[in-house]
Design a protein around this motif. Sequence first.
Motif, short mmCIF file in Angstrom:
data_model
loop_
_atom_site.label_atom_id
_atom_site.label_comp_id
_atom_site.label_asym_id
_atom_site.label_seq_id
_atom_site.Cartn_x
_atom_site.Cartn_y
_atom_site.Cartn_z
N UNK B 111 0.83 -1.21 0.00
CA UNK B 111 0.00 0.00 0.00
C UNK B 111 0.86 1.25 0.00
N UNK B 112 1.95 1.22 0.79
CA UNK B 112 2.88 2.35 0.79
C UNK B 112 3.43 2.59 -0.61
N UNK B 113 3.77 1.50 -1.30
CA UNK B 113 4.34 1.61 -2.65
C UNK B 113 3.42 2.38 -3.57
N UNK B 114 2.13 2.05 -3.52
CA UNK B 114 1.18 2.72 -4.41
C UNK B 114 0.97 4.18 -4.01
N UNK B 115 1.00 4.45 -2.71
CA UNK B 115 0.87 5.85 -2.26
C UNK B 115 2.06 6.66 -2.76
N UNK B 116 3.27 6.12 -2.54
CA UNK B 116 4.48 6.87 -2.92
C UNK B 116 4.57 7.01 -4.44
N UNK B 117 4.21 5.95 -5.15
CA UNK B 117 4.24 6.02 -6.61
C UNK B 117 3.31 7.13 -7.10
N UNK B 118 2.12 7.18 -6.51
CA UNK B 118 1.19 8.25 -6.88
C UNK B 118 1.79 9.61 -6.63
N UNK B 119 2.50 9.74 -5.49
CA UNK B 119 3.13 11.02 -5.16
C UNK B 119 4.20 11.41 -6.15
N UNK B 148 11.76 15.05 -2.52
CA UNK B 148 11.32 15.99 -1.47
C UNK B 148 9.91 16.53 -1.71
N UNK B 149 9.59 16.78 -2.98
CA UNK B 149 8.26 17.29 -3.29
C UNK B 149 7.21 16.20 -3.17
N UNK B 150 7.54 15.00 -3.64
CA UNK B 150 6.58 13.89 -3.59
C UNK B 150 6.28 13.53 -2.14
N UNK B 151 7.35 13.51 -1.33
CA UNK B 151 7.21 13.13 0.08
C UNK B 151 6.22 14.04 0.78
N UNK B 152 6.33 15.32 0.47
CA UNK B 152 5.45 16.30 1.11
C UNK B 152 3.99 16.03 0.76
N UNK B 153 3.72 15.66 -0.48
CA UNK B 153 2.34 15.43 -0.87
C UNK B 153 1.79 14.13 -0.27
N UNK B 158 0.57 8.61 4.01
CA UNK B 158 1.42 7.62 4.67
C UNK B 158 1.05 7.50 6.15
N UNK B 159 0.78 8.63 6.78
CA UNK B 159 0.41 8.61 8.19
C UNK B 159 -0.89 7.84 8.38
N UNK B 160 -1.82 8.03 7.44
CA UNK B 160 -3.07 7.27 7.52
C UNK B 160 -2.84 5.78 7.37
N UNK B 161 -1.88 5.42 6.53
CA UNK B 161 -1.54 4.01 6.36
C UNK B 161 -1.06 3.42 7.69
N UNK B 162 -0.30 4.20 8.47
CA UNK B 162 0.14 3.75 9.79
C UNK B 162 -1.06 3.47 10.69
N UNK B 163 -2.05 4.36 10.62
CA UNK B 163 -3.24 4.20 11.46
C UNK B 163 -3.99 2.92 11.08
#
Lengths: 242, 229
Positions: B111-119, B148-153, B158-163
């Motif tokens: 799930x993280x992979x897809x979030x980061x890829x989207x970013x 750096x820009x992707x991470x910000x978006x 990502x925090x929600x994924x932790x939850x």
Amino acid sequence: MIDVKGLKKSFGEIDVLKGIDEHIEKGEKVVIIGPSGSGKSTFLRCLNLMEKPTAGEILFEGKDITKLHEKEIDRVRQRMGMVFQHFNLFPHLTIRKNITLAPVKLGLMTKEEADVKAEELLKRVGLPDKADEYPTRLSGGQKQRIAIARALAMNPEVILFDEPTSALDPEMVGEVLELMKQLADAGMTMVVVTHEMGFAREVASRVLFMADGYVMEQNTPKEFFENPQNPRLKEFLSKVLV
Amino acid sequence: MGFIDSFKQNFIEADRWKYLWDGLLTTLEITGAAVLLGLFLGFIIAIVRCTYLKTGKMKLANILCRIYLTVIRGTPVVVQLLIIYFVVFASVNISKTFVAIIAFGINSGAYVAEIVRGGIMSIDNGQIEAGRSLGLNYRQTMTYIIMPQALKTVLPALANECIVLLKETSVAGYIAIADLTKGGDIIRSQTFSPFLPLLSVAAIYLVMVMFLTFLVGKLERRLSANDRR
């Protein structure tokens, strides 16, 4: 300085450049005009291999850069600046960092040297007090001037301008063209794709007319505008010079 | 039996509160370690996928990543946990908590992979072109300009994924791990009163999730404040 031989570029089925031979001397200011879809931006973007040519050679200082490895291409690009229609400043970095990032990360300057250079360039583009601002705080014209400063920070041999004023509000076009004129007067080699006929007439050492993937006509600005030969060019000029 | 008696029976007698406390620690341990593993896997996979999409390189690695994403996102996490415990690590004597960390980490990574890829893909291609035109190579452009820009978006996502992961670990009891959920269930099985132990478990999850959600909200407000600078 740049020799283009039989340059062709296709995107899938579409042939955008159909065979271009061109020679650009050091210190020349070449302005490329033409209708949209004529291939002028693609031609410019082939010069620093933002687009990979489908066929042909591009010799930069005698070396065919289309045959180079990725690493060597990066080194060629360090010496060819590019200025984009949409500025493409880095929004997460301050203006100073925008200018110093590449020279520092590429090991060409220390951080201190680059900062001094940035100060100097910001003065040159008339924005000495913006070093610590972020790009979002600048107007379009200011952004483009910073983008030019960023390109200059690499001490390039040539700068490629891809419609540098097309995305600007009319009242900001002048400040960018003025800066480009200064660069031209200082002897920078420039290749400019633009719709600014006034700039072409005043600054160009040579004007190229592109249509349908070919360079249809080229001449000194005076001859080019006063005595066009090609019917396509005559038609184009009659539309843009009203 | 009144509330006081019930409370005493469920939590005080025989130190039953310890089931909840120890369970909570186990839940936090599994969640924390699985989040780290998930981020690590997710970022690597996202970078492989984006490198393939943008440059056409790493074709084989991209295929492997796509298989991973399809399988992990296409099967329930409980089944994955059971398979990793009873099949993959069947013949190895290994800590169950460790197995759970591996299972939830691998699951979260997809799930993280897809979030980061989207970013990464949401960043304008002109940013890459600007970096490359200055002579930076692909890796430098990614490191200093795109990431750096992707991470910000993607930070809020990502925090929600932790939850989500915190709650998902509640199925760890399937391989007999005494996590928070299992702790409450053990108390229930001893006292035969389901009400207090299970509602306490729910309340503890809720408080943790609300706290994390509060932090995410704060983070989002700070990030959007930066945009207006």
